[in-house]
Design a protein around this motif. Structure first.
Motif, short mmCIF file in Angstrom:
data_model
loop_
_atom_site.label_atom_id
_atom_site.label_comp_id
_atom_site.label_asym_id
_atom_site.label_seq_id
_atom_site.Cartn_x
_atom_site.Cartn_y
_atom_site.Cartn_z
N LEU A 287 0.83 -1.21 0.00
CA LEU A 287 0.00 0.00 0.00
C LEU A 287 0.86 1.26 0.00
CD1 LEU A 287 -2.83 -0.82 2.57
CD2 LEU A 287 -2.88 -1.01 0.09
N LYS B 195 -0.03 4.06 1.35
CA LYS B 195 -0.21 4.68 2.67
C LYS B 195 -0.60 3.59 3.66
CE LYS B 195 0.13 9.20 1.81
NZ LYS B 195 1.21 9.97 2.44
N ARG C 223 -2.87 3.90 6.73
CA ARG C 223 -4.30 4.14 6.61
C ARG C 223 -5.05 2.85 6.29
NH1 ARG C 223 -4.08 9.08 2.36
NH2 ARG C 223 -3.06 10.62 3.70
N ARG D 15 -8.78 2.11 6.45
CA ARG D 15 -9.78 2.73 5.58
C ARG D 15 -10.24 1.78 4.48
NH1 ARG D 15 -10.67 8.11 5.78
NH2 ARG D 15 -9.18 9.41 6.89
N ILE D 16 -9.41 0.79 4.23
CA ILE D 16 -9.64 -0.06 3.07
C ILE D 16 -10.93 -0.87 3.20
CG2 ILE D 16 -8.55 -2.28 3.52
CD1 ILE D 16 -6.75 -1.69 1.10
N THR E 230 -13.82 0.33 4.18
CA THR E 230 -15.00 1.17 4.35
C THR E 230 -16.01 1.09 3.21
OG1 THR E 230 -13.71 3.01 3.50
CG2 THR E 230 -13.91 2.84 5.88
N ARG E 231 -15.64 0.48 2.11
CA ARG E 231 -16.59 0.44 0.99
C ARG E 231 -16.93 -0.98 0.51
NH1 ARG E 231 -18.11 5.47 -1.36
NH2 ARG E 231 -18.14 6.62 0.58
N THR F 155 -19.38 -1.77 -2.68
CA THR F 155 -19.04 -1.86 -4.10
C THR F 155 -17.71 -2.53 -4.37
OG1 THR F 155 -17.96 0.31 -4.07
CG2 THR F 155 -20.28 0.27 -4.69
N SER F 156 -16.79 -2.46 -3.42
CA SER F 156 -15.43 -2.86 -3.76
C SER F 156 -15.08 -4.26 -3.25
CB SER F 156 -14.45 -1.85 -3.16
OG SER F 156 -13.14 -2.33 -3.33
N TRP F 157 -14.64 -5.09 -4.17
CA TRP F 157 -14.19 -6.43 -3.80
C TRP F 157 -12.90 -6.40 -3.01
CZ3 TRP F 157 -16.14 -11.09 -3.22
CH2 TRP F 157 -17.39 -11.34 -3.81
N LEU F 158 -12.16 -5.33 -3.16
CA LEU F 158 -10.93 -5.24 -2.38
C LEU F 158 -11.28 -4.99 -0.92
CD1 LEU F 158 -7.89 -5.40 -2.69
CD2 LEU F 158 -7.83 -2.93 -2.92
N ALA F 159 -12.27 -4.13 -0.70
CA ALA F 159 -12.74 -3.90 0.67
C ALA F 159 -13.26 -5.21 1.26
CB ALA F 159 -13.82 -2.83 0.69
N ILE G 286 -11.32 -10.02 -7.93
CA ILE G 286 -10.79 -8.68 -8.17
C ILE G 286 -10.29 -8.54 -9.59
CG2 ILE G 286 -8.66 -7.42 -7.70
CD1 ILE G 286 -9.26 -7.49 -4.85
N GLU H 289 -16.24 2.40 -8.26
CA GLU H 289 -16.78 1.13 -7.79
C GLU H 289 -15.74 0.30 -7.03
OE1 GLU H 289 -18.87 -1.07 -10.89
OE2 GLU H 289 -18.00 -2.87 -9.99
N VAL H 290 -14.54 0.25 -7.56
CA VAL H 290 -13.56 -0.66 -6.96
C VAL H 290 -12.84 -0.05 -5.77
CG1 VAL H 290 -13.17 -1.79 -9.17
CG2 VAL H 290 -11.60 0.02 -8.42
N CYS H 291 -12.92 1.25 -5.61
CA CYS H 291 -12.13 1.89 -4.55
C CYS H 291 -12.60 1.42 -3.19
CB CYS H 291 -12.22 3.40 -4.66
SG CYS H 291 -11.35 4.23 -3.33
N PRO H 292 -11.74 0.76 -2.42
CA PRO H 292 -12.17 0.16 -1.16
C PRO H 292 -12.33 1.19 -0.03
CG PRO H 292 -9.84 -0.23 -1.46
CD PRO H 292 -10.32 0.48 -2.69
N THR H 293 -11.80 2.38 -0.24
CA THR H 293 -11.81 3.34 0.86
C THR H 293 -12.82 4.44 0.65
OG1 THR H 293 -10.22 4.74 -0.27
CG2 THR H 293 -9.33 3.04 1.18
N VAL I 164 -5.53 4.93 0.21
CA VAL I 164 -4.47 4.14 0.83
C VAL I 164 -3.41 3.68 -0.18
CG1 VAL I 164 -5.81 3.21 2.73
CG2 VAL I 164 -5.78 2.01 0.54
N GLY I 165 -3.64 4.03 -1.43
CA GLY I 165 -2.65 3.63 -2.43
C GLY I 165 -2.70 2.16 -2.76
N ARG J 7 -4.16 0.98 -5.37
CA ARG J 7 -4.02 0.99 -6.84
C ARG J 7 -5.01 0.08 -7.56
NH1 ARG J 7 2.40 0.69 -6.14
NH2 ARG J 7 1.84 0.78 -3.96
N TYR J 8 -6.05 -0.30 -6.88
CA TYR J 8 -7.05 -1.10 -7.59
C TYR J 8 -7.67 -0.24 -8.69
CZ TYR J 8 -10.75 -4.66 -8.13
OH TYR J 8 -11.58 -5.64 -8.60
N GLY K 103 2.24 8.17 -2.41
CA GLY K 103 1.55 6.98 -1.91
C GLY K 103 0.07 6.99 -2.21
#
Ligand SMILES: Nc1nc2c(c(=O)[nH]1)N[C@H]1C(S)=C(S)[C@@H](COP(=O)(O)OP(=O)(O)OC[C@H]3O[C@@H](n4cnc5c(=O)[nH]c(N)nc54)[C@H](O)[C@@H]3O)O[C@H]1N2
Ligand SMILES: Nc1nc2c(c(=O)[nH]1)N[C@H]1C(S)=C(S)[C@@H](COP(=O)(O)OP(=O)(O)OC[C@H]3O[C@@H](n4cnc5c(=O)[nH]c(N)nc54)[C@H](O)[C@@H]3O)O[C@H]1N2
Ligand code: SF4
Ligand code: SF4
Ligand code: SF4
Ligand code: SF4
Ligand code: SF4
Ligand SMILES: [Mo]
Lengths: 710, 291, 237
Positions: free
Chosen positions: B69, B71, B74, B77-78, B80-81, B84-88, B138, C62-66, C85-86, C88-89, C132
């Motif tokens: 990452l 940052k 932080r 924060r990842i 929080t969504r 919509t987000s599969w990464l979250a 993802i 859509e993909v942004c997890p934060t 958070v960087g 990069r998705y 970052g």
């Protein structure tokens, strides 16, 4: 938070002219953008906008320097301005006493808004040995237009001020869209394209315009006169010429008619590698869809047949009546402040000065007000140089003149060389005294460039770094020491003086920023008025537009235009062509560089790191070169390497090399000057009889892959 | 890249593999491997396996992803969504897995056989599966990269994770752990075959989907990442382990060292698979000749 | 925004304007130029000035997890650098490759190790670029907001219009409101057949491209401006 102000000024990161708004906060420039209220309507290019990286550049020259070691050794000592000026004064006075004033040459690079000072300074001290790249750039055009208009300026009327835009435009060896401010500003031209019916592009390479032009003639470099003459042939023989204009206002039509008979489209097609049908089509479009204008590019002036090429094109304008008509070619009237040229023409060239001009006996058109650079170089090489002291303000003659290897050797033979610049380039490296010059964001000055219908103000936004001076101040201070009667107490007084005809002081003008004669203040059809000649007519000996030039005849040149093969070509030197089978052309302005400048500006360098040569994929394949390879380009004078760009838009068999390049980041004194600069390849032995222009854009070469590097 | 090349032709994604992208690559594989191992360990009821899988996910997967990452501080924060987000979602799975499985391990140690343990095992299993599958999803969701945009990819990633899980189980068994060696070996064999088939099907599907997908496949077979494809995925990941597995079928007397070599090869194969998939992910040209 | 392919002269001004407008670090460019060439007997090159499309249905959002990447009511997609958070998705997921992750080596300064220029120092105070995090073209949202607050109209008044649009000498870039049927952008799209890049991704980009030929205009006369009486001037003749 401190003081924030927006200063209106004028950019000259190229030839200049775009109005700029510069935001300064606490003495620091934080923003630059175009000024919407200026004639360029708020547009600016990448060079002007990147000035922010220029003024803050760590390599700026900050103080006057004196050479310590051997020439080019790179050993310098900081000196005071007084010492610098004293030394210059003393060297010049010595040389004048010993060899006469003509032994002093004053040089500049391409026009950067201080031309008036260069010329005034030279004339004020009694020399007309002014060295400029004009003879390969803009002067031949001006001189030959002068045979029509008296003072030498004809511009495409892109403005619609007369109620009409050009209906047919020819972009002839020109990339005005990016070489903006060379003749006219790109933004005006691009605007006029919204009104054009036919756009004809004459260029061996695809340009941003050619893909979308009505007709694109991919001509063999150096053969443009044959095309122009064949177009005249078609226009006359098909009766498409402007009868009224020809009968009433031209001289020598019958002679021209006779001359062009040998240039049939079929013969011209053979010479130019074009199709006869396309030549006919171009001629008809231009003659039928009038008004029309021709934007001439300086590639035509960088050829040893440039005089006749331009004469042919001007005659083409003449037979179609595209002179002084709204939407055609017009000589703009200057604003009421007069021409800035008056600032130096008020000191006339005396017969003695004229006699001293190097090359004047041979190149009677070119070396009448300025010296012939290549003769200066030859003399320096041969040890019979008239020039002993060279005062160079801007300009990199060392890389912009033909045959770099000779130029480098020649410059070493100078007795004394002063150079004023912003950076330590190759020309600066070989100087004896170096003077730090200011950038346009740091100066107060009056600007006018090609179109001449306006003047604009450069207003200082920040102070120059270190002890850098603006060029006008350098000239004024040196001038005061050598010819005080012609120079001024300070720069402001000098600026006031230049504005006096317009009843303005510098302070007034500085606020006004633009002073122009535009729109209805311009008049067309000047030859029908008393403007040039009482009772109407052109300011020529015959009072007509001279298709047959009596002036040239008197000077011993052919009064009628003709086609001459380039000095080196498969036709003129077939044996040489066996070894060097490809046509070499150079130039190829990049939108983000200005000649050799700005390779040290990170934002601009990021757009293209290395000099690029364009070559057709089929030709490249023949020589085993792939896209992105470093390739050698070799001519009888030497070889250079550039990065190959396989480009389907260039004529097969033609190689286009980026001109004016060195690598500021490489070590001095040459900074990689010999590595990629195409003038290593060019020839300074064969020059145009009128202007002395060497062949820079039509030569022979061969190419092969540079194996050692990727 | 020059203006005349960029996004006119095949343009590879680089952010998730080049330079620091290697961390992401390791994280992606560790997720699959850890999740797979947990599932296999559930099957064998191997506490050792569960513990190791927990380590893999908590330390390797979590660690490398955090390092990747921009940052890292932080990181919270990842999550929080998730809507919509599969990464979250993925991160939530990882955090859940770490928490739930930690509890499960404690329960299994102190209160084996309790209802609570079973519940946490089920929950652990679900999150383990989620951790193994989400990286595939993802990639599958990236519209611009046809090579990834395939429902087979998550399946492939899970399968490959389970294969690694079986491999590690074999190692655990060989070290006297609580796993049935023969069963682990059998599972390994079948999965190897399934995995190989799936790779072939995946590549074949990708190659017929879009010209860029085809180029990605060609890139695998001929291009820059070809050595990794052939040695990593094909030779080390499939051929060698399969040979060893077949050998053990026939002779029954395969030296431990060889079996361990086979497992290492499998793991290298799994890493190579992720690598190649990431490396060959290429965008469709932004502008194409036929508009 | 509408990008006119036939007008663009590949001058790179839009790239420079964006850099100075946003104090962009050396290694980052929000807009880019793409050259598409075709060979044959009549070789052509089309130059695409591209930047973030501000997709209505933006995969990056859509993909942004934060939730760092978000869409405003007016459709502008922007990145809250304090939240990113960087991961990069979004960089990977943007099918148009319009996002840049700002790594340390992309922000070494104009003249690394030699000086930090006054402009850069000022920029550090005036415009945030956090190493970052991920960035992209934001349609000059700051400029638009300042302009709107003054009651100006984006696309018509410069102060409410993106920097790259203002500087383009070829008028190849036109800005305005797509939802307003009478806006210049809507008219251009309608009349000149505006197309989006990769509509099949269903992202609904807010940037349209138009392509045409120069020289299709018949009327070269401007009647009302015609001037009948030439008058002479005082000085210079
Ligand atoms: N083969 C080949 N040769 C060519 C050409 C070609 O197309 N092909 N083109 C020719 C043409 S048309 C021209 S005009 C010449 C151009 O040649 P030059 O005008 O000599 O161009 P540059 O090499 O850019 O050199 C300009 C120098 O002036 C400095 N400078 C810039 N601004 C200022 C200023 O305000 N004050 C001072 N004191 N210095 C300043 C710059 O730092 C730089 O060192 O080259 C010619 N040579
Ligand atoms: N951005 C930028 N602007 C500049 C400059 C710069 O370096 N950068 N330089 C300035 C200077 S000093 C000058 S003189 C002008 C020059 O500006 P231009 O005259 O526009 O110069 P070039 O781009 O060198 O050449 C124009 C075209 O001529 C073509 N050409 C070459 N040989 C021939 C030929 O024999 N016949 C025909 N018909 N075409 C040919 C080339 O392919 C090229 O496309 O630009 C000025 N403006
Ligand atoms: S065209 Fe010339 S004057 Fe205009 S912004 Fe560019 S460099 Fe400055
Ligand atoms: S500023 Fe305009 S003409 Fe120049 S590259 Fe950008 S879009 Fe094209
Ligand atoms: S172009 Fe890319 S970055 Fe811009 S909104 Fe669309 S998906 Fe997001
Ligand atoms: S890099 Fe930043 S903006 Fe992009 S998806 Fe991750 S958190 Fe969101
Ligand atoms: S709209 Fe603004 S942020 Fe976007 S590319 Fe243009 S100048 Fe840059
Ligand atoms: Mo020039």
């Amino acid at each position: 938070m401190g003081e924030k102000k927006i200063i209106k000024t004028t950019c000259k990161s190229c030839h200049g002219g775009c109005g700029a708004l510069v935001t300064v906060e606490d003495g620091v420039i934080i923003h630059i953008e175009g000024n919407p209220e200026s004639p360029t309507r708020g547009t600016m290019c990448s060079k002007g906008l990147s000035s922010i990286q220029h003024i803050n550049h760590p390599d700026r020259l900050l103080y006057p320097l004196k050479r310590m070691g051997k020439r080019g050794e790179g050993k310098w000592e900081r000196i005071s301005w007084d010492e610098a000026l004293d030394t210059i004064e003393q060297k010049m006075k010595e040389s004048i006493a010993k060899h006469g004033a003509s032994s002093i040459a004053v040089s500049q690079g391409t026009g950067r808004g201080y031309n008036e000072y260069t010329h005034r300074f030279a004339r004020s001290i009694g020399t007309a040995n002014i060295i400029t790249p004009g003879y390969i750039c803009h002067s031949p055009r001006l001189g030959l237009y002068g045979l029509v208009t008296g003072y030498g300026r004809l511009y495409c009327d892109y403005h619609g001020w007369g109620g009409e835009f050009p209906k047919t435009q020819i972009s002839w060896a020109k990339q005005l869209e990016i070489s903006s401010a060379d003749g006219e500003m790109a933004v005006w031209f691009l605007d006029s394209l919204k009104h054009v019916k036919n756009l004809i592009v004459i260029d061996p390479r695809e340009t941003a315009l050619s893909s979308r032009a009505t007709l694109w003639l991919q001509i063999r470099p150096g053969t443009d006169a044959a095309l122009a003459l064949a177009m005249i042939n078609v226009i006359i023989n098909e009766g498409l010429y402007d009868r009224d204009f020809v009968e009433n206002w031209t001289y020598g039509f019958e002679n021209l008619k006779e001359r062009v008979q040998e240039y049939t489209p079929e013969r011209a097609a053979e010479i130019t590698w074009l199709k006869a049908e396309d030549i006919r089509k171009a001629a008809r479009l231009f003659a039928e869809d009038t008004p029309g204008c021709i934007q001439i590019g300086s590639s035509l002036e960088r050829q040893a047949n440039c005089g006749q090429t331009l004469r042919s094109i001007i005659c083409l304008l003449g037979v179609t009546g595209n002179i002084e008509r709204p939407g055609s070619m017009v000589a703009w009237m200057p604003p009421d402040t007069g021409l800035r040229e008056d600032f130096f023409t008020e000191i006339p060239i005396t017969p003695e000065m004229r006699k001293g001009i190097v090359g004047s006996d041979e190149y009677k058109m070119g070396a009448a007000r300025t010296a012939h650079s290549d003769t200066v170089i030859k003399q320096l090489l041969n040890g019979n140089s008239v020039i002993k002291v060279w005062f160079s303000v801007g300009g990199q003659q060392i890389l912009h003149l033909a045959n770099t290897t000779e130029v480098i050797r020649a410059l070493k033979n100078l007795e004394f060389l002063v150079h004023a610049d912003q950076f330590m380039g190759p020309m600066a490296e070989i100087a004896d005294i170096l003077l730090p010059a200011a950038h346009w964001l740091e100066i107060d000055d009056i600007y006018d460039m090609h179109p001449r219908f306006m003047i604009e103000a450069h207003n200082r936004t920040v102070n120059p770094p270190g002890e850098a001076w603006q060029d006008s101040k350098i000239f004024n201070e040196v001038g005061k020491r050598l010819a005080p009667q012609y120079w001024f107490e300070n720069v402001e007084k000098m600026l006031d003086y230049q504005l006096k005809k317009g009843n303005m002081t510098w302070k007034d003008f500085s606020k006004k920023v633009v002073h122009a004669r535009m729109g209805k203040d311009q008049i067309y059809y000047k030859y029908k008025t008393d403007y040039w000649r009482k009772g109407g007519g052109f300011p020529t000996p015959t009072g007509k537009m001279e298709l047959y030039s009596t002036v040239l005849e008197d000077l011993g040149y052919d009064p009628l235009p003709y086609f001459q093969e380039p000095g080196e070509s498969s036709v003129s030197t077939p044996d040489l062509a066996k070894e060097f089978p490809l046509v070499l052309t150079t130039g190829y302005r990049q939108p983000f560089y200005f000649l050799s400048q700005y390779r040290n500006i990170p934002w601009l360098r990021s757009f293209q790191k290395d000099p690029v040569m364009q070559i057709h994929p089929d030709t490249a394949k023949q020589y085993g070169i792939e896209d992105g390879d470093w390739a050698w380009i070799e001519s009888p004078r030497g070889r250079i390497k550039q990065k190959a760009r396989l480009f389907p838009g260039i004529l097969r068999g033609v190689v286009m090399a980026t001109a004016n390049c060195f690598y500021p980041e490489e070590p001095g004194p040459l900074h990689g000057l010999l590595k990629s600069n195409p003038n290593v390849l060019t020839n300074n032995n064969h020059c145009d009889p009128m202007y002395g222009s060497p062949d820079l854009t039509a030569l022979l070469c061969k190419v092969y892959k540079a194996e050692d590097e990727k | 890249m020059e203006a005349h090349q960029w996004m006119i032709n095949y343009t590879r994604q680089t952010e998730w593999i080049d330079r620091r992208g290697i961390f992401l690559w390791i994280a992606f594989y560790a997720g699959g491997l850890g999740g797979g191992l947990y599932l296999v360990s559930l099957y064998f009821n191997s506490l050792w396996g569960m513990f190791i899988s927990w380590l893999i996910i908590a330390v390797i997967k979590g660690g490398t992803h955090l390092i990747y990452l921009g940052k890292p501080l932080r990181f919270w924060r990842i999550i929080t969504r998730p809507n919509t987000s599969w990464l979250a979602r993925g991160f939530i799975f990882v955090f859940l897995f770490i928490g739930l499985v930690a509890i499960q391990l404690i329960l299994s140690y102190w209160l084996p056989g309790s209802a609570a343990e079973v519940v946490f095992k089920v929950l652990g299993g679900i999150t383990a599966f989620a951790v193994a599958v989400y990286t595939g999803i993802i990639l599958k969701n990236v519209k611009g990269v046809p090579f990834w945009n395939s429902a087979l990819l998550p399946v492939l990633f899970v399968l490959c994770g389970i294969l690694g899980g079986f491999g590690l189980s074999v190692v655990i068994a060989l070290n006297g752990g609580d796993v049935n060696l023969a069963a682990a070996e059998t599972g390994s064999r079948w999965l190897l075959i399934a995995n190989a088939l799936l790779i072939v099907v995946y590549l074949w599907r990708a190659s017929i989907r879009e010209s860029v997908g085809k180029q990605s496949v060609l890139e695998q077979i001929h291009g820059q990442s070809a050595p990794i494809f052939w040695t990593g995925i094909v030779a080390l990941g499939i051929v060698v382990p399969l040979a060893i597995a077949l050998g053990s079928l026939i002779s029954n007397e395969v030296p431990t060292a060889l079996i361990i070599t086979g497992v290492i090869c499998e793991i290298i194969g799994g890493l190579a698979l992720r690598y190649c998939v990431l490396k060959a992910g290429a965008y469709k040209p932004l502008v194409a000749k036929a508009q | 925004m509408v990008v006119d392919l036939s007008s663009c002269v590949r001058c790179y001004a839009c790239l420079a304007a964006c850099r100075i407008e946003h104090f962009l670090p050396m290694g980052m460019s929000w807009p880019r130029l793409i050259e598409l060439e075709t060979g044959g007997d009549n070789p052509t090159v089309s130059t695409y000035s591209v930047r973030c499309n501000q997709c209505k249905d933006a995969p990056c959002v859509e993909v942004c997890p934060t939730g760092a990447t978000q869409q405003r009511g007016d459709g502008i997609v922007w990145v809250d650098q304090n939240k990113c958070v960087g991961c990069r998705y979004c960089v990977v997921a943007c099918p148009y490759q319009n996002r840049t992750f700002l790594s340390k080596d992309k922000d070494k300064g104009f003249f690394p190790g030699i000086v930090q220029t006054d402009f850069e120092k000022a920029g550090k105070k005036l415009y945030q670029h956090q190493i970052g995090t991920t960035e992209k073209c934001n349609f000059c949202a700051e400029r638009i907001d300042v302009g709107l607050a003054k009651g100006l109209k984006p696309g018509i008044d410069r102060e409410a219009t993106p920097a790259c649009v203002n500087t383009c000498p070829a008028k190849a870039l036109t800005f305005g409101d797509l939802d307003e049927p009478d806006s210049e952008v809507s008219r251009l799209i309608r009349e000149k057949g505006g197309f989006q890049l990769h509509p099949e991704y269903n992202t609904d980009p807010s940037i349209y491209f138009i392509d045409g030929k120069i020289g299709q205009v018949e009327a070269t006369k401007i009647e009302d401006r015609h001037q009948k009486e030439p008058h002479t001037v005082g000085v210079g003749d």
